[in-house]
Design an enzyme around this catalytic site. Structure first.
Site, PDB file in Angstrom:
ATOM      1  N   SER A 686     -20.731  60.951 -12.780  1.00  0.00           N
ATOM      2  CA  SER A 686     -19.987  60.858 -14.018  1.00  0.00           C
ATOM      3  C   SER A 686     -20.201  61.963 -15.012  1.00  0.00           C
ATOM      4  O   SER A 686     -19.472  62.165 -16.077  1.00  0.00           O
ATOM      5  CB  SER A 686     -20.379  59.621 -14.757  1.00  0.00           C
ATOM      6  OG  SER A 686     -21.768  59.856 -15.459  1.00  0.00           O
ATOM      7  N   LYS A 729     -22.559  54.126 -23.007  1.00  0.00           N
ATOM      8  CA  LYS A 729     -22.222  55.451 -23.135  1.00  0.00           C
ATOM      9  C   LYS A 729     -21.461  55.702 -24.752  1.00  0.00           C
ATOM     10  O   LYS A 729     -21.723  56.547 -25.413  1.00  0.00           O
ATOM     11  CB  LYS A 729     -21.361  56.100 -22.117  1.00  0.00           C
ATOM     12  CG  LYS A 729     -22.116  56.363 -20.809  1.00  0.00           C
ATOM     13  CD  LYS A 729     -21.308  56.784 -19.807  1.00  0.00           C
ATOM     14  CE  LYS A 729     -22.111  57.239 -18.443  1.00  0.00           C
ATOM     15  NZ  LYS A 729     -21.200  57.525 -17.478  1.00  0.00           N
TER      16      LYS A 729
END
Ligand code: ADP
Length: 802
Positions: A686, A729
């Site tokens: 990611s 996140k």
């Protein structure tokens, strides 16, 4: 600890010790009897109080020289010396600092003096996460140690459980239990608490193994002797009584067997079970008592008779009550509660439904075990927790054949015995930590346990009879699903418990953890209060975690401090912890918030990573150097990131023109990519978009916006692929005061799970290709950022929808 300085060449009275190793900050009480040790202690008392304690390699040496002593000892302060009538001196010495023995001098009156070099404890060599894992392992090993070593006071465990730093943990254990001198010395030699703990772990494991073996041998020997003697006496007595009565009849050898047979008769179990047990009991008749085999059979019969072959509890079929129990035990987790209740409702409607295994999945401390316990309470079933962490062997699950010495049933049958009913809730904790090795694969045995089609006839090697597990409600927990064997995962209904937001943690602390800990420590709410700002402070500066386990531990620690203060000062009636006085009680803040850099920089991008402690802001740096096209990765970048690195280079080559990058950079420049050490991200790829952005910026010299953060996986053709952990996140970005985040367009759907406060506080840009990412992230690129849907617009949309 006070800082001590010793001048070079200063001679310090030295006491060689036998079987005694002293550590820093440890106070010991010991006797000295040899002339030269007595004079050393006296010299110390008359001088500045310092004494150097150092262990002898062999206790047999009466007058040790330097070669007879270990390399390191401890500089101590003599606090008290008492002379006993027998002529020995009893001393109280407090260890101050480790010292290396440089030289040993003997003076005329036989007193030994040492010149030493002080050695301070060094910086830890491993990451904080590794240290935490190590501390957890050591505490667990210590718990096992307490179980097998009876002479150690169990209260010690409280100190161990409440230890918060490696030093505290080490002191709580190593200072209080007897360990071989050699081992203690090795630990003293080591220079960090991490290394000392690692060694302590291996010593504890060894001690546990040895002690279990000793116990086995002892039990075996004493049970053989005891049984033989007991039976002999009883037989003799019965014979004497018979003679007295004049009937002269022989003793019935099968008395014991008869008792077993009677119990088997009363057992409500299948004929197969009863037949097998009867056959075993009959074998006992023929067996000379006291033989090893008789012991095995008795153990077997006792175990089988204690199993719940038919006992069940009546389920509570009241979904409202179940709901209120779940509500009462847990704050928040709306979705989890909903799914658990749906599952329970189905179970209540169709009690015969088989094989529904719930898997509670999420980071540590988010309440998995505690939800499991509530489910048992809601159904009014017995509850047993089986820890699977570290299970590597099939026989752990399925037991050993009963002919092995010390054989036992496996953990599942053992749990059934503990439950005492056929339909308990069994929580299989940490199913993801099960691994396999040469001794067989535990997950295949586990498959049989969890499979509704097979588990009505589960076979344990020890029991050797089919046992019906089909009425058990199995709940498993896992921190990660990657390491759970896919066939196992197939059989489970996964319910995810996400990490908590700051607000959620606050409410959990206020409504659950604080009242729970107050009660546990015998405190009334009128005696102690933790103010709201102190709770936030605990969350922000003293813990960094996805769940609330450390938060609970910090609260417990405050409770202990309050109890102590209330007992010490009678005038204090109520202790109030506030953000302003927290440092007094808990020491300096342990964590400071992640913050983005202060200006737009070239080659530095705020990535977002998802780690075991929740989301974190992970800045990624790229540096371009003259070279030959090498790509070097350092920091917490795993192998997956290497692939992203290669893809990023290829992408950069394809956009050289657009960003004014020298087309031959991949031959003439080296790229150094660095992500700072810290928690290791769970999802390596990611960072793909972050890497490309940093690389393009470094190669083109265009700075990156400081107030932007991003996450996304990439393909060679510049597509942005979805990522995991969006909620965590975004939370991290919000906490770090980031303004704009770029996320993969395909993650749009996951925004539902994100807290409104977070969503409204961030401008979110959805990107499905790298061009969009670069356009928005790089400062001077022509077009300004054009968010797909800004926070403001989203707010408007909500307003119009209402
Ligand atoms: P896990 O099994 O996920 O590691 P635990 O169940 O051991 O976590 O939870 C740690 C502690 O936090 C327990 O004391 C638990 O009761 C408490 N806890 C966790 N989540 C909640 C919640 N939502 N409401 C109340 N208490 C909670």
């Amino acid at each position: 600890m006070t800082e001590i300085k010793i001048e070079k060449d200063k001679l310090i009275p030295c006491v060689p010790t036998r079987d005694l190793v002293v550590f820093e900050d440890m106070t010991v009480n010991f006797e000295v009897a040899r002339g030269f040790t007595i004079s050393a202690v006296k010299k110390a008392m008359n001088g500045d109080g310092f004494v150097f304690l150092i262990a002898q390699r062999s206790v047999a040496v009466e007058e040790p020289e330097k070669k007879d002593l270990y390399k390191y000892g401890i500089l101590g302060e003599v606090r008290q010396v008492i002379k006993s009538p027998s002529g020995v001196y009893r001393c109280l010495v407090h260890g101050i600092s480790k010292g290396k023995l440089l030289d040993l001098v003997k003076v005329r009156d036989n007193c030994l003096y040492a010149s030493i070099k002080l050695v301070n404890i060094g910086r830890e060599k491993v990451s904080e996460v590794e240290l935490t894992a190590l501390m957890r392992q050591v505490s667990e090993a210590f718990e096992n140690y307490l179980e097998v070593i009876p002479r150690i006071p169990k209260e010690l465990y409280y100190d161990v459980a409440s230890a918060e730093t490696p030093k505290e943990l080490f002191e709580a254990i190593a200072y209080n239990i007897p360990l071989p001198t050699d081992d203690k010395q090795i630990m003293l030699d080591l220079n960090t608490y991490g290394e000392r703990l690692a060694y302590l772990l291996s010593t504890l494991s060894h001690e546990i193994e040895v002690s279990m073996l000793e116990r086995e041998i002892h039990e075996h020997v004493s049970s053989t002797i005891d049984n033989q003697q007991r039976e002999y006496f009883i037989r003799e007595q019965i014979r004497a009584l018979h003679n007295e009565l004049g009937d002269g009849g022989d003793v019935d050898e099968s008395d014991e067997a008869q008792q077993y047979l009677a119990k088997i008769g009363e057992l409500s179990a299948s004929d197969e079970v009863k037949d097998k047990l009867t056959a075993e009991a009959k074998r006992l008749v023929k067996m000379p008592s006291g033989t090893q085999e008789a012991v095995v059979i008795r153990n077997y019969l006792d175990t089988c008779l204690a199993l719940p072959w038919s006992e069940t509890t009546e389920d509570r079929r009241d979904i409202k009550k179940a709901e209120s129990i779940l509500e009462k035990d847990h704050y928040g987790m709306k979705k989890v509660k909903e799914r658990v209740l749906e599952n329970l409702a189905v179970r209540m409607m169709t009690p015969d439904i088989k094989g529904q295994v719930i898997c509670l999945y999420g980071p540590p401390g988010v309440g998995k075990t505690s939800v499991g316990r509530s489910i048992a309470r809601a159904l009014d079933r017995k509850y047993v927790r089986v820890s699977l962490g570290g299970v590597r062997d099939e026989s752990d699950i399925r037991g050993h054949r009963k002919t092995y010495v010390g054989a036992m049933p496996g953990r599942i049958i053992d749990a059934m015995k503990q439950a005492g009913t056929k339909n308990p809730v069994i929580l299989l904790d940490e199913i993801d930590k099960m691994s396999n090795d040469f001794r067989g694969d535990p997950s295949s045995a586990m498959l049989e346990v969890l499979d509704g089609e097979q588990n009505s006839g589960f076979r344990d090697h020890f029991i050797e009879l089919p046992f019906d597990l089909s009425e058990v409600l199995f709940i498993t927990t896992a921190n990660s699903l990657d390491t759970v064997a896919p066939p196992l995962l197939d059989r489970m209904e996964v319910i995810e418990l996400a990490s908590y937001t700051r607000e959620e943690k606050f409410n959990i602390a206020k409504l659950h953890l604080i009242p729970k800990q107050l009660k546990k420590h015998g405190l009334k709410p009128s005696q102690m209060r933790i103010s709201a700002d102190a709770i936030y402070s605990l969350i922000d500066f003293y813990t960094k975690e996805a769940g609330v386990r450390k938060l609970e531990r910090s609260i417990a620690s405050l409770c202990r401090k309050a109890v102590k203060q209330l007992l010490e000062n009678e005038d204090d009636k109520k202790i109030v912890f506030k953000a302003s006085n927290l440092e007094e009680y808990l020491g300096h803040k342990k964590y400071l918030p992640d913050l983005a850099s202060e200006k737009d920089e070239v080659g530095l991008v705020n990535g977002l990573a998802w780690t075991s402690v929740g989301g974190v802001l992970m800045p990624l740096e790229v540096l371009v150097l003259e070279g030959k096209g090498k790509v070097e990765l350092t920091g917490s970048l795993g192998d997956v990131m290497k692939e992203s690195g290669q893809i990023a280079v290829s992408y950069c080559r394809s956009v050289c023109d657009k960003y004014g990058i020298a087309p031959d950079f991949y031959e003439k420049k080296d790229l150094h990519i660095h992500a700072p050490e810290g928690a290791v991200p769970k999802d390596g790829p990611s960072a793909g978009v972050t890497m490309v952005t940093a690389m393009v910026s470094a190669l083109s010299g265009i700075p990156v916006r400081k107030d932007i953060a991003m996450t996304g996986e990439i393909t060679l053709h510049g597509k942005v692929l979805p990522i995991g952990g969006l909620r965590e996140k975004l939370m991290a970005a919000y906490k770090a005061k980031i303004k704009t985040v770029i996320i993969p367009a395909k993650n749009k759907g996951d925004l539902d799970e994100v807290d409104d406060v977070v969503k409204n506080g961030l401008e979110i840009i959805f990107a499905d290709n790298l061009a969009t990412v670069l356009e928005n992230a790089l400062v001077k690129v022509n077009k300004p950022a054009k968010p797909v849907r800004s926070a403001k617009k989203r707010k408007e949309a909500v307003l119009t929808a209402n």
